[in-house]
Design a protein around this motif. Structure first.
Motif, short mmCIF file in Angstrom:
data_model
loop_
_atom_site.label_atom_id
_atom_site.label_comp_id
_atom_site.label_asym_id
_atom_site.label_seq_id
_atom_site.Cartn_x
_atom_site.Cartn_y
_atom_site.Cartn_z
N SER A 148 -13.87 -24.38 -20.13
CA SER A 148 -13.52 -23.00 -20.42
C SER A 148 -13.19 -22.78 -21.88
CB SER A 148 -12.31 -22.57 -19.57
OG SER A 148 -11.25 -23.50 -19.72
N LEU B 241 -1.44 -24.54 -14.39
CA LEU B 241 -1.83 -24.80 -15.77
C LEU B 241 -1.35 -26.19 -16.16
CD1 LEU B 241 -2.89 -24.01 -18.59
CD2 LEU B 241 -0.63 -22.98 -19.04
N TYR C 51 -13.22 -15.60 -20.06
CA TYR C 51 -12.16 -16.47 -19.54
C TYR C 51 -10.82 -15.77 -19.67
CZ TYR C 51 -9.21 -20.56 -18.85
OH TYR C 51 -8.25 -21.43 -18.38
N SER D 242 -11.46 -25.16 -16.38
CA SER D 242 -10.96 -24.22 -15.39
C SER D 242 -11.93 -24.09 -14.24
CB SER D 242 -10.70 -22.83 -16.01
OG SER D 242 -11.92 -22.19 -16.30
N HIS E 125 -6.37 -24.48 -14.10
CA HIS E 125 -6.60 -24.37 -15.55
C HIS E 125 -5.90 -25.55 -16.23
CE1 HIS E 125 -7.68 -20.11 -14.83
NE2 HIS E 125 -6.69 -20.16 -13.96
#
Length: 206
Positions: free
Chosen positions: A162, A77, A133, A176, A181
């Motif tokens: 996303s 992330l 998502y 993503s 992500h």
């Protein structure tokens, strides 16, 4: 264990504190062994693109992060500048990004858009997400997140987006693909909405 990658720039403590509140084991580290054994990685960052890109390169972690993200396919992330560094490059500077997403980071411009749109875009904004998502599931109200930015991620293909938001125009604020992500907003500053988002990330299959 979630490892928040310390490359010398970013809002590390706030992210760790939010993860602690939701009971997700996390540590801040630049140790290659910790990154190599991490179940998930968070790439934070605040500030200018070129500064972040140079700091990341000088940390000596780029090859390891490439291995973990693209070969081992651990969930990653990126947040704020960390998200922008996952694109190829930025109009803010001349350094190369990681290129994990087929996207450029562009300055927000408002030509021919009525109204006043000061930069940075700062404050709470509602977002919309791609259907299904996983990081945007479980919200009882329309999710809102805290933004502070003047640049946004522009993907080559719209299906990479996303999460989107609106500030003068609609823009992608989250990308993503598979295990990767990234979001332009700050979940660590977004109270219950951010807690839900980070919980969803922490619960992704490793």
């Amino acid at each position: 264990m979630i490892v928040i990658v310390d490359y010398g720039i970013g809002n590390l403590g706030s992210i760790k504190n939010m993860l602690r509140k939701i009971g997700a084991p996390a540590t801040i580290s630049s140790d290659p062994d910790a990154i190599r054994s991490a179940a998930k990685l968070i790439l934070p960052g605040v500030g200018a693109f070129d500064t972040g890109a140079r700091q990341l390169r000088e940390s000596g972690l780029v090859d390891l992060l490439q291995e973990r993200a693209l070969e081992d396919r651990v969930p990653v992330l990126g947040i704020c500048l960390g998200a922008q560094l996952m694109t190829r490059s930025s109009e803010e500077g001349v350094e190369s990004g990681l290129g994990w997403f087929e996207a450029e980071t562009c300055r927000m411009t408002f030509n021919d858009i009525p109204g006043k749109w000061p930069l940075p875009n700062m404050g709470w904004r509602e977002v919309q997400c791609r259907e299904g998502y996983p990081l945007m599931q479980g919200y009882e109200a329309s999710p809102r997140f805290y933004f502070v930015h003047s640049y946004y991620m522009k993907p080559d293909k719209p299906e990479l987006a996303s999460v989107t938001s609106t500030y003068g125009f609609d823009f992608a604020c989250g990308l993503s693909r598979d295990n990767l992500h990234c979001v332009q907003f700050h979940p660590e500053k977004s109270h219950s909405f951010g807690m839900r988002f980070l919980r969803n990330f922490s619960e992704l299959p490793a």
